[in-house]
Design a protein around this motif. Structure first.
Motif: not given
Length: 403
Positions: A160-166
Motif C-alpha cells: 500500500f506504501d502509505t503513511a497509515t499502512a506504515y
C-alpha cells in the motif's frame, strides 16, 4: 511441531512471548527504514548515523541491567523493560526531525540491549546445564519463524506504501510486544541471586577467561551479517546469478535454522563439546566462503549452484556455532551473577553486529575473491582457537569455585 515445542514448564510461555515479539520485530525490519525515509523525510545517511550512535549508547546498558536482574530478579524486570520498549517505540510515530529520531533511537536501543541481558538471566534461572542450550535453540527457532511471519505481514504495508499502512505496523508491533510481555508473567517468579559481600561488584568485567571467549564468539559472529550485507551486492555486482538468488540464500538460511536449530544443539552438553562444535563451525564457514567466492567464476547455472551450496554449508556452520555459543555463554558464567555475565555476552554480540558491515565491506566487497578467503580463514582460525581458550577459561572457572 514436536521439534519446535518445548516440554511443559516455564519455557513454553517464554517461547510464546518470543514468537509474538519477533513477529513485531519482523514487521519493523520490513518497513522501518522506508517509513523514516519516505514518510518522515530523513535521509539514508541520517537513519544510518542515528542507529549507529544509538548502538554505541546501547553498549552501556546491558551489563548494568543484567546486574540489576541478579539483584532484583529477572522476570519482573524483563516485563517492565518490555513494556517500556513498547511505549518508547510508539514515540517514533511522533518523530519528524533527525534529533527526535536520534533521541528515541538511543532510549529504545538502551532498553532493548538491557532487556536482552535480563532475558538471558531469566533463561539461566529457569533452565540448567544442557537444558539451557536446548532452551536457547528452541527460542532461536521460534525467533526465525516469528520474523518470517512478521516480514510477510509487513509486505502488505509495502504494497500500500502509505503513511497509515506504515504507522499501523508500528502500532501492531507495540500491541504484540505488550501481549508478549504479559505472557512472560506466566513464567514463575525468580528470586534474586545471592551474592557474598567479600568480592568485587563487577565480577563479569574482571573475568578474563569469560571475556576472551566472548571476544572469540564476537569475532565468529560476524558471519550473521553475510546474507544482509555481503551476499546482495556480491550476487548483483560480481556473479552471473539472477537477482532472486539474494532472496533464495536468505530463505535457505532462515528455513534451515527454524527446522534444525533444536536438533543441532543435541550432543552439546559441556564445555568440551561446545568448543569442538565451534571449531567445526569455523571450518564449515571457511568452506562456505570459498564457495561464495567461486560463484564469481562461472556462468549463471554454476553461480546459482555454488551460492546455494555455500548457503547450506554456511547455515550448517551457523547452527553449530550458535549452539556452542548458547552453552559457553551460560556455563562459563558465575551462577551468582548470570545477568551480569549475560550482559557482557550480549555486549560482545552487539559489538560484532556493529563492526560486521565494515569488515564485510573491506574484505569480500572490496577485495573480491581474496577477501572471501581471508574472511574464511578468519572464521576457521577463531574456531580453532576456541578449544584451547575454552579449556583455559574453564580451568579458571573451576579454580574460582574451589576457592
Amino acid at each position: 511441531m514436536s521439534g519446535l515445542l518445548p516440554a511443559p514448564g516455564p519455557l513454553r510461555p517464554l517461547a510464546l512471548a518470543t514468537l509474538l515479539s519477533r513477529v513485531g520485530n519482523g514487521l519493523l525490519m520490513t518497513v522501518s527504514v522506508l517509513y523514516f525515509t519516505r514518510i518522515v523525510g530523513l535521509s539514508i545517511a541520517q537513519v544510518g548515523l542515528g542507529l549507529t550512535v544509538a548502538g554505541l549508547f546501547g553498549l552501556l546498558s546491558a551489563v548494568p541491567m543484567g546486574h540489576l536482574a541478579d539483584r532484583r530478579g529477572p522476570r519482573t524486570l524483563f516485563v517492565i523493560l518490555s513494556l517500556m520498549l513498547c511505549a518508547v517505540s510508539l514515540l517514533y510515530l511522533l518523530v519528524d526531525t533527525f534529533w527526535q529520531f536520534l533521541i528515541v533511537s538511543i532510549v529504545l536501543t538502551a532498553f532493548d540491549r538491557g532487556a536482552g541481558a535480563v532475558r538471558g538471566a531469566l533463561i539461566a534461572a529457569i533452565t540448567q546445564g544442557a537444558g539451557r542450550v536446548a532452551a536457547r535453540a528452541y527460542l532461536r527457532a521460534v525467533t526465525n519463524i516469528g520474523i518470517m511471519a512478521g516480514a510477510g505481514i509487513g509486505a502488505f504495508a509495502l504494497h500500500f506504501d502509505t503513511a497509515t499502512a506504515y504507522r499501523l505496523m508500528f502500532v501492531l508491533d507495540a500491541v504484540l510486544s505488550a501481549i508478549a510481555a504479559f505472557v512472560v508473567l506466566a513464567v514463575p517468579a525468580v528470586a534474586p541471586l545471592e551474592r557474598s559481600d567479600d568480592g568485587p561488584v563487577w565480577v563479569a568485567l574482571r573475568d578474563r577467561g569469560y571475556l576472551a571467549v566472548a571476544a572469540l564468539n564476537a569475532a565468529m559472529s560476524i558471519h550473521y551479517a553475510i546474507f544482509d550485507v555481503a551476499i546482495p551486492l556480491w550476487v548483483v555486482d560480481h556473479t552471473e546469478a539472477p537477482r532472486w538468488m539474494v532472496a533464495l540464500t536468505l530463505i535457505i538460511n532462515t528455513v534451515v535454522v527454524a527446522l534444525f536449530q533444536v536438533r543441532s544443539s543435541r550432543g552439546i552438553s559441556d564445555l568440551t563439546t561446545a568448543a569442538r562444535a565451534t571449531r567445526t563451525a569455523g571450518l564449515l564457514l571457511l568452506a562456505s566462503m570459498v564457495l561464495f567466492a567461486g560463484a564469481s567464476w562461472g556462468n549463471a547455472a554454476v553461480a546459482v549452484g555454488l551460492l546455494a551450496l555455500g548457503a547450506l554449508v554456511q547455515v550448517a556452520g551457523e547452527l553449530l556455532q550458535s549452539s556452542g555459543s548458547f552453552l559457553l555463554g551460560f556455563e562459563l558464567a558465575a551462577e551468582h551473577a548470570q545477568g551480569q555475565y549475560q550482559g557482557v555476552w550480549n555486549t560482545s554480540m552487539s559489538i560484532s553486529t556493529m563492526v560486521a558491515p565494515t569488515i564485510l565491506a573491506l574484505l569480500p566487497l572490496c577485495l573480491g575473491v581474496p577477501g572471501w578467503i581471508i574472511l574464511g580463514v578468519w572464521f576457521a582460525a577463531a574456531g580453532i582457537l576456541f578449544v584451547p581458550v575454552v579449556r583455559w577459561a574453564g580451568a579458571r572457572r573451576t579454580a574460582q569455585l574451589v576457592r
